[in-house]
Motif scaffolding. Structure first.
Motif, mmCIF file in Angstrom:
data_model
loop_
_atom_site.group_PDB
_atom_site.id
_atom_site.type_symbol
_atom_site.label_atom_id
_atom_site.label_comp_id
_atom_site.label_asym_id
_atom_site.label_seq_id
_atom_site.Cartn_x
_atom_site.Cartn_y
_atom_site.Cartn_z
ATOM 1 N N ASP A 37 0.806 -1.220 0.000
ATOM 2 C CA ASP A 37 0.000 0.000 0.000
ATOM 3 C C ASP A 37 0.840 1.273 0.000
ATOM 4 O O ASP A 37 0.405 2.299 -0.507
ATOM 5 N N CYS A 38 2.030 1.244 0.608
ATOM 6 C CA CYS A 38 2.831 2.471 0.763
ATOM 7 C C CYS A 38 4.306 2.222 0.486
ATOM 8 O O CYS A 38 4.795 1.103 0.624
ATOM 9 N N LEU A 39 4.977 3.293 0.125
ATOM 10 C CA LEU A 39 6.432 3.320 -0.022
ATOM 11 C C LEU A 39 6.948 4.564 0.686
ATOM 12 O O LEU A 39 6.239 5.571 0.769
ATOM 13 N N PRO A 40 8.203 4.534 1.144
ATOM 14 C CA PRO A 40 8.785 5.782 1.636
ATOM 15 C C PRO A 40 8.819 6.792 0.494
ATOM 16 O O PRO A 40 8.928 6.413 -0.677
ATOM 17 N N THR A 41 8.723 8.062 0.808
ATOM 18 C CA THR A 41 8.778 9.086 -0.227
ATOM 19 C C THR A 41 10.150 9.032 -0.893
ATOM 20 O O THR A 41 11.172 9.024 -0.223
ATOM 21 N N TYR A 42 10.144 8.976 -2.228
ATOM 22 C CA TYR A 42 11.375 8.874 -2.990
ATOM 23 C C TYR A 42 11.714 10.196 -3.658
ATOM 24 O O TYR A 42 10.850 11.021 -3.895
ATOM 25 N N ARG A 43 12.999 10.337 -3.968
ATOM 26 C CA ARG A 43 13.429 11.496 -4.751
ATOM 27 C C ARG A 43 12.873 11.351 -6.162
ATOM 28 O O ARG A 43 12.682 10.246 -6.654
ATOM 29 N N SER A 44 12.650 12.465 -6.818
ATOM 30 C CA SER A 44 12.078 12.419 -8.171
ATOM 31 C C SER A 44 12.984 11.680 -9.143
ATOM 32 O O SER A 44 12.512 11.112 -10.121
ATOM 33 N N ALA A 45 14.283 11.641 -8.891
ATOM 34 C CA ALA A 45 15.204 10.930 -9.776
ATOM 35 C C ALA A 45 14.992 9.420 -9.705
ATOM 36 O O ALA A 45 15.420 8.693 -10.591
ATOM 37 N N ASP A 46 14.326 8.939 -8.660
ATOM 38 C CA ASP A 46 14.059 7.515 -8.507
ATOM 39 C C ASP A 46 12.762 7.089 -9.180
ATOM 40 O O ASP A 46 12.408 5.925 -9.167
ATOM 41 N N MET A 47 12.025 8.048 -9.747
ATOM 42 C CA MET A 47 10.757 7.755 -10.399
ATOM 43 C C MET A 47 10.954 7.720 -11.907
ATOM 44 O O MET A 47 11.603 8.587 -12.471
ATOM 45 N N ILE A 48 10.389 6.698 -12.544
ATOM 46 C CA ILE A 48 10.436 6.564 -13.997
ATOM 47 C C ILE A 48 9.010 6.620 -14.509
ATOM 48 O O ILE A 48 8.161 5.858 -14.060
ATOM 49 N N ARG A 49 8.749 7.510 -15.429
ATOM 50 C CA ARG A 49 7.429 7.609 -16.040
ATOM 51 C C ARG A 49 7.394 6.663 -17.231
ATOM 52 O O ARG A 49 8.182 6.792 -18.155
ATOM 53 N N VAL A 50 6.500 5.689 -17.189
ATOM 54 C CA VAL A 50 6.329 4.771 -18.310
ATOM 55 C C VAL A 50 5.368 5.402 -19.313
ATOM 56 O O VAL A 50 5.648 5.478 -20.496
ATOM 57 N N ASP A 51 4.226 5.843 -18.820
ATOM 58 C CA ASP A 51 3.229 6.548 -19.611
ATOM 59 C C ASP A 51 2.367 7.341 -18.637
ATOM 60 O O ASP A 51 2.700 7.417 -17.453
ATOM 61 N N ASP A 52 1.270 7.917 -19.087
ATOM 62 C CA ASP A 52 0.439 8.740 -18.217
ATOM 63 C C ASP A 52 -0.325 7.926 -17.169
ATOM 64 O O ASP A 52 -0.954 8.492 -16.282
ATOM 65 N N ASP A 53 -0.259 6.604 -17.260
ATOM 66 C CA ASP A 53 -0.982 5.737 -16.326
ATOM 67 C C ASP A 53 -0.076 4.880 -15.451
ATOM 68 O O ASP A 53 -0.562 4.224 -14.535
ATOM 69 N N THR A 54 1.216 4.839 -15.738
ATOM 70 C CA THR A 54 2.115 3.914 -15.054
ATOM 71 C C THR A 54 3.400 4.613 -14.630
ATOM 72 O O THR A 54 4.039 5.292 -15.433
ATOM 73 N N LEU A 55 3.774 4.405 -13.362
ATOM 74 C CA LEU A 55 5.031 4.916 -12.829
ATOM 75 C C LEU A 55 5.832 3.750 -12.270
ATOM 76 O O LEU A 55 5.268 2.761 -11.803
ATOM 77 N N LEU A 56 7.147 3.891 -12.294
ATOM 78 C CA LEU A 56 8.039 2.943 -11.642
ATOM 79 C C LEU A 56 8.883 3.718 -10.640
ATOM 80 O O LEU A 56 9.292 4.851 -10.906
ATOM 81 N N PHE A 57 9.146 3.098 -9.481
ATOM 82 C CA PHE A 57 10.002 3.693 -8.464
ATOM 83 C C PHE A 57 11.171 2.748 -8.239
ATOM 84 O O PHE A 57 10.975 1.587 -7.874
ATOM 85 N N ARG A 58 12.388 3.233 -8.463
ATOM 86 C CA ARG A 58 13.586 2.403 -8.291
ATOM 87 C C ARG A 58 13.968 2.332 -6.824
ATOM 88 O O ARG A 58 13.911 3.323 -6.107
ATOM 89 N N ASP A 59 14.411 1.152 -6.417
ATOM 90 C CA ASP A 59 14.943 0.934 -5.070
ATOM 91 C C ASP A 59 16.258 0.183 -5.245
ATOM 92 O O ASP A 59 16.308 -1.036 -5.163
ATOM 93 N N GLY A 60 17.291 0.913 -5.559
ATOM 94 C CA GLY A 60 18.573 0.291 -5.849
ATOM 95 C C GLY A 60 18.565 -0.344 -7.225
ATOM 96 O O GLY A 60 17.685 -0.087 -8.044
#
Length: 137
Positions: free
Chosen positions: A47-70
């Protein structure tokens, strides 16, 4: 009658010219998603993730995001409602963390903000986070 036929022909041709752009847009997003998830398997949704820096977020499209963790884990998030324009360099995705939790959670409302004008241009709801990790050897 002749003008009506001409108008219909122009509209039909105009609609044909946008199809390749949409197809390549979807293809680029799909390629980004496949590259990020290559060799990884899905885990139990969170349900939750720690707040990430914007550099850790990857926009796939307008409906999908990815968050990198290492290097070994990425979290996939399917937004509820399209956050149109989040790929634009002039727009930012803004979420509010309530109660100082420092987390981003399913159900949080994300706003798309025009950085130049300073106003909200859209919004969506954060979905669940599905972790993808490399399988244990």
């Amino acid at each position: 009658m002749r003008r009506m036929s001409l108008l219909i022909a122009v509209v039909a041709l105009g609609s044909c010219s946008t199809t390749p752009q949409e197809a390549s847009y979807d293809a680029r997003g799909e390629a980004r998603l496949q590259q990020a998830l290559a060799g990884k398997v899905a885990g139990k949704a969170m349900d939750c993730l720690p707040t990430y820096r914007s550099a850790d977020m990857i926009r796939v499209d307008d409906d999908t995001l990815l968050f990198r963790d290492g290097a070994n884990r990425v979290y996939r998030n399917e937004l509820n409602g399209s956050c149109s324009g989040i790929g634009s360099s002039n727009y930012a995705l803004v979420t509010n963390s309530f109660g100082g939790s420092g987390r981003i959670c399913r159900g949080d409302i994300a706003k798309v903000v025009d950085l130049a004008a300073g106003f909200t241009v859209g919004s969506c709801v954060i979905g669940e986070f599905v972790p993808y990790s490399k399988p244990a050897a």
